[in-house]
Write an enzyme that holds these catalytic residues in place. Structure first.
Site, short mmCIF file in Angstrom:
data_model
loop_
_atom_site.label_atom_id
_atom_site.label_comp_id
_atom_site.label_asym_id
_atom_site.label_seq_id
_atom_site.Cartn_x
_atom_site.Cartn_y
_atom_site.Cartn_z
N GLU A 16 45.14 88.09 61.93
CA GLU A 16 45.06 89.52 62.34
C GLU A 16 45.71 89.37 63.81
OE1 GLU A 16 41.62 91.54 61.15
OE2 GLU A 16 41.91 91.38 58.76
N TYR A 67 27.31 93.23 64.15
CA TYR A 67 26.40 93.74 63.18
C TYR A 67 25.57 94.80 63.56
CZ TYR A 67 27.36 89.24 60.72
OH TYR A 67 28.21 87.97 60.29
N CYS A 96 34.76 92.33 55.91
CA CYS A 96 33.53 91.96 56.57
C CYS A 96 33.94 90.57 57.38
CB CYS A 96 32.61 91.44 55.43
SG CYS A 96 33.16 90.21 54.03
N HIS A 97 34.91 90.26 57.37
CA HIS A 97 35.41 89.21 58.28
C HIS A 97 35.55 89.70 59.69
CE1 HIS A 97 38.99 90.62 56.96
NE2 HIS A 97 39.52 90.47 58.14
N ASN A 128 29.27 91.94 49.63
CA ASN A 128 30.43 92.68 49.73
C ASN A 128 31.44 92.18 48.40
OD1 ASN A 128 33.11 93.72 50.05
ND2 ASN A 128 33.34 92.78 51.98
#
Length: 159
Positions: free
Chosen positions: A153, A94, A125-126, A117
């Site tokens: 991912e 962050y 944002c993850h 978002n």
């Protein structure tokens, strides 16, 4: 306007398309939600979103290319842009996003911008985590969704 609910590996996604733009994706059914099929141009954008989401969840797409229409403050838009620049499979703190957004001390505000978002998954944002590596919250959804997306991912199996 087109509004539809879709199933995904992370639960229901509520998708809104207006004119030729995706305007929101939500994990929870928005207040005063009314389903609609929209016009042909909206259906085309919707189909594009669904096709890309499916490819993403199959591990075949790393970067989305759908027309977005976002509404937010200048700061939120800077945060969302910084989030969009995080590489697939990577995580950033962050604090780093606050720096990239031009407000190094606005770490909590970055968290609030992440929660606001309008395009979770598409604007990733993850991929934003606490400085100590803990996941932190996730766009008003349970952290399990964030864990799933990050594992996806990284190429981890879910069977």
């Amino acid at each position: 306007m087109l509004r539809q609910k879709n199933e995904s590996p992370v639960g229901e996604l509520f998708i809104t398309v207006e004119d030729s733009y995706l305007t929101s994706i939500a994990y929870d059914e928005p207040t005063h939600w009314e389903y609609s099929v929209g016009e042909e141009k909206e259906q085309d954008v919707y189909k594009q979103v669904i096709k890309q989401m499916e490819a993403y969840f199959e591990g075949k797409l790393e970067c989305f290319d759908v027309p977005l229409l976002s509404q937010g403050t200048d700061f939120q838009k800077r945060v969302w842009q910084a989030l969009s620049e995080i590489s697939y499979g990577a995580v950033v703190s962050y604090k780093e996003i606050a720096i990239r957004a031009g407000s190094p001390k606005a770490v909590q505000a970055v968290g609030q911008a992440n929660r606001a978002n309008p395009f979770p998954i598409i604007i990733p944002c993850h991929r934003c985590v606490k400085s100590n590596g803990e996941l932190g919250g996730y766009n008003g959804a349970d952290v399990d969704k964030k864990q799933y997306l990050l594992a996806l991912e990284k190429g981890l199996s879910f069977d």
